[in-house]
Scaffold this motif. Structure first.
Motif, PDB file in Angstrom:
ATOM      1  N   HIS A  26      -0.482  -3.611  -4.336  1.00  0.00           N
ATOM      2  CA  HIS A  26      -0.250  -3.830  -2.901  1.00  0.00           C
ATOM      3  C   HIS A  26       1.167  -4.365  -2.721  1.00  0.00           C
ATOM      4  CE1 HIS A  26      -4.612  -4.110  -3.550  1.00  0.00           C
ATOM      5  NE2 HIS A  26      -4.727  -3.596  -2.333  1.00  0.00           N
ATOM      6  N   PHE A  27       1.958  -3.703  -1.875  1.00  0.00           N
ATOM      7  CA  PHE A  27       3.371  -4.048  -1.733  1.00  0.00           C
ATOM      8  C   PHE A  27       3.766  -4.167  -0.261  1.00  0.00           C
ATOM      9  CE2 PHE A  27       3.002  -1.882  -5.777  1.00  0.00           C
ATOM     10  CZ  PHE A  27       3.749  -2.679  -6.634  1.00  0.00           C
ATOM     11  N   LEU A  28       4.824  -4.947  -0.026  1.00  0.00           N
ATOM     12  CA  LEU A  28       5.497  -4.979   1.266  1.00  0.00           C
ATOM     13  C   LEU A  28       6.641  -3.968   1.222  1.00  0.00           C
ATOM     14  CD1 LEU A  28       5.687  -8.869   1.683  1.00  0.00           C
ATOM     15  CD2 LEU A  28       3.923  -7.319   2.574  1.00  0.00           C
ATOM     16  N   SER A  29       7.083  -3.529   2.383  1.00  0.00           N
ATOM     17  CA  SER A  29       8.130  -2.499   2.421  1.00  0.00           C
ATOM     18  C   SER A  29       9.541  -3.077   2.417  1.00  0.00           C
ATOM     19  CB  SER A  29       7.940  -1.628   3.669  1.00  0.00           C
ATOM     20  OG  SER A  29       8.017  -2.423   4.847  1.00  0.00           O
ATOM     21  N   ASP A  30       9.677  -4.428   2.423  1.00  0.00           N
ATOM     22  CA  ASP A  30      10.998  -5.053   2.438  1.00  0.00           C
ATOM     23  C   ASP A  30      11.858  -4.541   1.281  1.00  0.00           C
ATOM     24  OD1 ASP A  30       9.040  -6.443   3.816  1.00  0.00           O
ATOM     25  OD2 ASP A  30      10.074  -8.348   3.669  1.00  0.00           O
ATOM     26  N   PRO A  31      13.122  -4.234   1.543  1.00  0.00           N
ATOM     27  CA  PRO A  31      13.985  -3.705   0.472  1.00  0.00           C
ATOM     28  C   PRO A  31      14.291  -4.755  -0.600  1.00  0.00           C
ATOM     29  CG  PRO A  31      15.266  -4.134   2.453  1.00  0.00           C
ATOM     30  CD  PRO A  31      13.831  -4.324   2.839  1.00  0.00           C
ATOM     31  N   MET A 101       3.468   4.942  -2.232  1.00  0.00           N
ATOM     32  CA  MET A 101       3.967   5.185  -0.891  1.00  0.00           C
ATOM     33  C   MET A 101       4.317   3.899  -0.149  1.00  0.00           C
ATOM     34  SD  MET A 101       4.105   8.377  -0.995  1.00  0.00           S
ATOM     35  CE  MET A 101       4.732   8.627   0.662  1.00  0.00           C
ATOM     36  N   GLU A 102       3.983   2.745  -0.712  1.00  0.00           N
ATOM     37  CA  GLU A 102       4.241   1.465  -0.044  1.00  0.00           C
ATOM     38  C   GLU A 102       5.484   0.761  -0.570  1.00  0.00           C
ATOM     39  OE1 GLU A 102       0.790  -0.861  -0.699  1.00  0.00           O
ATOM     40  OE2 GLU A 102      -0.540   0.420   0.472  1.00  0.00           O
ATOM     41  N   CYS A 103       5.706   0.793  -1.875  1.00  0.00           N
ATOM     42  CA  CYS A 103       6.760  -0.028  -2.478  1.00  0.00           C
ATOM     43  C   CYS A 103       8.147   0.516  -2.146  1.00  0.00           C
ATOM     44  CB  CYS A 103       6.558  -0.103  -3.987  1.00  0.00           C
ATOM     45  SG  CYS A 103       6.845   1.465  -4.835  1.00  0.00           S
ATOM     46  N   PRO A 104       9.166  -0.353  -2.114  1.00  0.00           N
ATOM     47  CA  PRO A 104      10.511   0.115  -1.782  1.00  0.00           C
ATOM     48  C   PRO A 104      11.219   0.853  -2.914  1.00  0.00           C
ATOM     49  CG  PRO A 104      10.515  -2.246  -2.157  1.00  0.00           C
ATOM     50  CD  PRO A 104       9.079  -1.822  -2.176  1.00  0.00           C
ATOM     51  N   VAL A 105      10.808   0.617  -4.160  1.00  0.00           N
ATOM     52  CA  VAL A 105      11.476   1.255  -5.305  1.00  0.00           C
ATOM     53  C   VAL A 105      10.438   1.892  -6.221  1.00  0.00           C
ATOM     54  CG1 VAL A 105      12.888   0.903  -7.373  1.00  0.00           C
ATOM     55  CG2 VAL A 105      13.460  -0.305  -5.256  1.00  0.00           C
ATOM     56  N   VAL A 106      10.615   3.181  -6.501  1.00  0.00           N
ATOM     57  CA  VAL A 106       9.797   3.884  -7.489  1.00  0.00           C
ATOM     58  C   VAL A 106      10.708   4.330  -8.625  1.00  0.00           C
ATOM     59  CG1 VAL A 106       8.404   5.941  -7.975  1.00  0.00           C
ATOM     60  CG2 VAL A 106       8.071   4.678  -5.838  1.00  0.00           C
ATOM     61  N   GLY A 181       8.361  -3.975  -5.950  1.00  0.00           N
ATOM     62  CA  GLY A 181       8.610  -4.452  -4.596  1.00  0.00           C
ATOM     63  C   GLY A 181       8.115  -5.857  -4.351  1.00  0.00           C
ATOM     64  N   HIS A 182       8.414  -6.353  -3.165  1.00  0.00           N
ATOM     65  CA  HIS A 182       7.905  -7.650  -2.729  1.00  0.00           C
ATOM     66  C   HIS A 182       6.412  -7.546  -2.479  1.00  0.00           C
ATOM     67  CE1 HIS A 182      11.953  -9.376  -2.112  1.00  0.00           C
ATOM     68  NE2 HIS A 182      12.281  -8.161  -1.701  1.00  0.00           N
ATOM     69  N   VAL A 183       5.713  -8.660  -2.645  1.00  0.00           N
ATOM     70  CA  VAL A 183       4.262  -8.687  -2.416  1.00  0.00           C
ATOM     71  C   VAL A 183       3.924  -9.892  -1.546  1.00  0.00           C
ATOM     72  CG1 VAL A 183       3.751  -7.533  -4.600  1.00  0.00           C
ATOM     73  CG2 VAL A 183       3.820 -10.023  -4.521  1.00  0.00           C
ATOM     74  N   GLU A 184       2.809  -9.780  -0.826  1.00  0.00           N
ATOM     75  CA  GLU A 184       2.342 -10.897  -0.016  1.00  0.00           C
ATOM     76  C   GLU A 184       1.968 -12.074  -0.905  1.00  0.00           C
ATOM     77  OE1 GLU A 184       1.842 -12.845   3.382  1.00  0.00           O
ATOM     78  OE2 GLU A 184       2.200 -10.672   3.447  1.00  0.00           O
ATOM     79  N   GLN A 185       1.267 -11.767  -1.985  1.00  0.00           N
ATOM     80  CA  GLN A 185       0.922 -12.762  -2.992  1.00  0.00           C
ATOM     81  C   GLN A 185       0.501 -12.040  -4.263  1.00  0.00           C
ATOM     82  OE1 GLN A 185      -2.306 -14.972  -1.240  1.00  0.00           O
ATOM     83  NE2 GLN A 185      -3.819 -13.401  -1.699  1.00  0.00           N
ATOM     84  N   PHE A 186       0.577 -12.744  -5.387  1.00  0.00           N
ATOM     85  CA  PHE A 186       0.133 -12.176  -6.651  1.00  0.00           C
ATOM     86  C   PHE A 186      -1.362 -12.417  -6.808  1.00  0.00           C
ATOM     87  CE2 PHE A 186       4.647 -12.564  -7.267  1.00  0.00           C
ATOM     88  CZ  PHE A 186       4.972 -11.439  -8.009  1.00  0.00           C
ATOM     89  N   TYR A 187      -2.054 -11.454  -7.411  1.00  0.00           N
ATOM     90  CA  TYR A 187      -3.484 -11.605  -7.614  1.00  0.00           C
ATOM     91  C   TYR A 187      -3.756 -12.843  -8.469  1.00  0.00           C
ATOM     92  CZ  TYR A 187      -2.946  -6.604  -6.584  1.00  0.00           C
ATOM     93  OH  TYR A 187      -2.575  -5.401  -6.034  1.00  0.00           O
ATOM     94  N   GLU A 188      -4.818 -13.556  -8.131  1.00  0.00           N
ATOM     95  CA  GLU A 188      -5.195 -14.736  -8.908  1.00  0.00           C
ATOM     96  C   GLU A 188      -5.557 -14.349 -10.333  1.00  0.00           C
ATOM     97  OE1 GLU A 188      -8.569 -18.281  -8.805  1.00  0.00           O
ATOM     98  OE2 GLU A 188      -8.061 -17.200  -6.967  1.00  0.00           O
TER      99      GLU A 188
END
Length: 217
Positions: A26-31, A101-106, A181-188
């Motif tokens: 799960h990723f944010l779209s921020d560059p 399709m979500e992450c800024p870098v592939v 990419g950036h993430v909201e949070q890392f999985y526990e």
């Protein structure tokens, strides 16, 4: 006292990156800032490499059409994998297995062409070039965690189809699709453990002494 040892704070930071690294989906779209991406790629390039052959190649996917085509290859293999799992097919299809399709870098991580010319370290174990590439990916993964970025390793694709899509040399081989990419949070916990797909094995069951299956005392 070991003069080569890092400070306590440095050791804590390194072990934290190791234990908090996650295979993210799960990723944010921020560059991602260009200088950070360069640092991550440089970390990968400083991985240990058998015979110093440095077999890794990274292809950054900036074309939206190519990214969509890669996503299509992954989805095709995801369905095939689900079908091969038989009784766990429905359970598998509920898992999120990629974030292309979500992450800024592939990035596509690949083994280079003409690897047969490298004999040092590969004469009896030619797979060592693959081990070297895996080390490069892990370097990038730990550096990304230290930078607060998530990385996801996608391995569901047909290698020949991806190689053709990216116009790669005949004797090269794609090995991983990396979502960064950036993430909201890392999985526990690792996602597959968190969703009760599998649990991490007890390390004591994986350690032997002197001969195979002889437990350590």
């Amino acid at each position: 006292m070991n003069k080569n040892r890092f400070s306590d704070a440095e050791c804590t930071a390194i072990y934290r990156a190791i234990y908090e690294r996650r295979d993210m989906r799960h990723f944010l779209s921020d560059p991602i800032a260009p200088e950070i991406l360069i640092r991550l790629l440089d970390a990968a390039h400083h991985a240990p490499s058998v015979g110093f052959m440095q077999p890794w190649r990274f292809i950054r996917i900036s074309c939206p059409d190519i990214r969509k085509a890669i996503h299509g290859l992954v989805e095709q293999e995801r369905i095939s994998t689900a079908q091969a799992l038989n009784e766990r097919e429905d359970e598998f299809m509920k898992l999120k297995v990629e974030g292309i399709m979500e992450c800024p870098v592939v990035l596509v991580a690949a083994l280079c062409e003409q690897r047969d010319q490298y004999i040092f370290g590969r004469r009896t174990l030619p797979e060592m070039d693959l081990a070297s590439l895996a080390c490069a990916i892990q370097n990038m993964w730990l550096a990304a965690r230290a930078e607060g970025l998530g990385l996801g390793w996608v391995s569901m694709f047909e290698p020949e189809a991806l190689k053709k899509l990216l116009n790669m040399p005949e004797d090269s081989r794609p090995f991983a699709i990396l979502c960064l990419g950036h993430v909201e949070q890392f999985y526990e916990k690792p996602m597959l453990e968190q969703q009760h797909w599998e649990e991490r094995k007890n390390i004591n069951t994986l350690l032997f002494e002197n001969t195979w299956n002889t437990p350590c005392p």
